[in-house]
Scaffold this motif. Sequence first.
Motif, mmCIF file in Angstrom:
data_model
loop_
_atom_site.group_PDB
_atom_site.id
_atom_site.type_symbol
_atom_site.label_atom_id
_atom_site.label_comp_id
_atom_site.label_asym_id
_atom_site.label_seq_id
_atom_site.Cartn_x
_atom_site.Cartn_y
_atom_site.Cartn_z
ATOM 1 N N GLN A 229 -7.743 2.900 -9.996
ATOM 2 C CA GLN A 229 -8.664 2.371 -8.988
ATOM 3 C C GLN A 229 -8.028 2.436 -7.597
ATOM 4 O O GLN A 229 -6.802 2.458 -7.446
ATOM 5 N N GLU A 230 -8.885 2.426 -6.560
ATOM 6 C CA GLU A 230 -8.407 2.601 -5.194
ATOM 7 C C GLU A 230 -7.485 1.476 -4.750
ATOM 8 O O GLU A 230 -6.483 1.720 -4.056
ATOM 9 N N PHE A 231 -7.784 0.240 -5.124
ATOM 10 C CA PHE A 231 -6.958 -0.872 -4.656
ATOM 11 C C PHE A 231 -5.554 -0.814 -5.255
ATOM 12 O O PHE A 231 -4.588 -1.223 -4.614
ATOM 13 N N LEU A 233 -4.052 2.121 -6.142
ATOM 14 C CA LEU A 233 -3.420 3.244 -5.453
ATOM 15 C C LEU A 233 -2.976 2.846 -4.054
ATOM 16 O O LEU A 233 -1.909 3.264 -3.581
ATOM 17 N N ALA A 234 -3.782 2.005 -3.390
ATOM 18 C CA ALA A 234 -3.399 1.534 -2.060
ATOM 19 C C ALA A 234 -2.151 0.661 -2.128
ATOM 20 O O ALA A 234 -1.255 0.766 -1.277
ATOM 21 N N ALA A 235 -2.075 -0.201 -3.136
ATOM 22 C CA ALA A 235 -0.892 -1.058 -3.290
ATOM 23 C C ALA A 235 0.353 -0.225 -3.571
ATOM 24 O O ALA A 235 1.440 -0.505 -3.036
ATOM 25 N N ARG A 236 0.214 0.823 -4.375
ATOM 26 C CA ARG A 236 1.354 1.692 -4.663
ATOM 27 C C ARG A 236 1.774 2.457 -3.411
ATOM 28 O O ARG A 236 2.964 2.681 -3.174
ATOM 29 N N THR A 237 0.808 2.872 -2.602
ATOM 30 C CA THR A 237 1.116 3.586 -1.366
ATOM 31 C C THR A 237 1.874 2.699 -0.392
ATOM 32 O O THR A 237 2.779 3.157 0.325
ATOM 33 N N LEU A 238 1.541 1.396 -0.379
ATOM 34 C CA LEU A 238 2.218 0.455 0.514
ATOM 35 C C LEU A 238 3.582 0.035 -0.011
ATOM 36 O O LEU A 238 4.280 -0.741 0.652
ATOM 37 N N GLU A 240 4.321 -1.517 -3.045
ATOM 38 C CA GLU A 240 4.387 -2.685 -3.927
ATOM 39 C C GLU A 240 5.060 -2.315 -5.250
ATOM 40 O O GLU A 240 4.848 -1.226 -5.788
ATOM 41 N N HIS A 249 -2.968 -7.722 -9.004
ATOM 42 C CA HIS A 249 -4.149 -6.877 -9.155
ATOM 43 C C HIS A 249 -4.587 -6.697 -10.613
ATOM 44 O O HIS A 249 -5.776 -6.822 -10.909
#
Length: 337
Positions: A229-231, A233-238, A240, A249
């Motif tokens: 899910q996008e949220f 993937l966004a956390a991994r990109t940042l 976390e 999450h």
Amino acid sequence: MADAKLTAGSFKPLNKDTHEEQEKISAPSLTFMQDAIRRLKQNKVAVVSLFVLLIIIIAAALAPVIAPHNPNTQNVAYANLPPKIGDGQLPGFKGETDVSGVKVDKYQQAGVPKGKYFILGTDYLGRDLFSRILYGTRLSLLIGVLATLVDLLIGIPYGIISGWRGGRIDTFMQRFIEIISSIPNLIVVVLMMLILRPGLLSIVIAIGFTGWITMARLIRAQTFQLKEQEFVLAARTLGETPFKIAMKHLIPNLSSTIIIQTMFTIPSAIFFEAFLSFIGIGIPAPNASLGTLLSDGQKAFRFLPYQMWYPAAVLCVIMIAVNLLADGLRDAFDPKS
């Protein structure tokens, strides 16, 4: 035919108050949990089951206060007394037994002092059956809760790790689950009896040994979907860490699956404990559980059926109420199902 002409008088200004009123959202904004609770309240069967369970849990927790007698105190002179309430005016609770077609007052025969009675009768050792059912229900519920905690503590992390890592690690972890699930629970119980003494600890370990497998598989399947899910993937990109992603999450989004599976695990653990106690390898004497009460009651079922009917009724009510509540929770948290 003349064309109609539009003038300034053809238009009326929109009332500001009416316009703003039309733009308002009538329904309040609800979170996922609030929406699930709202759907659960609409399910009358689940709500009634919840209240029934709460009454049983409160009665079991307050067993030392509610129980009129010590559940383990034996008095052979009062053995196998039928149910009686007060002066014996209530049908079915008169303290009488049918002997050769004649009603006999068993309390008078046993020399029970006037004013002393046993609501649900006594067992073959003269122990108060009502008190033993209260304590037995508490012990059975305790076993169900402890076995469910083991299920949660092992199944959730195992499923998240397996689904998150994937690849060879997931393959190895799933093969391990298949090996564990191929071992019958009864064999595990017997082995626990050899290592540990019969009792609460050995039963909880035996139930928890394979009970977490279903939870782990469900969590793994959901984790496979959520990690794309996008949220996430966004956390991994940042940057976390996987642990923070799981806590912030994954677990909140897995809450519905966890709650539903937990509600199905509790009655399974209670029934398995009752089965073990019924066949004689469960809770040791003189402690009582619903399984031991059923085992003792079936020995004299032909002549004293009440000794088996009452604990069986309590077990049935618990199983039915928990399963109906679990169905209601499943519909509330996962309407698509």
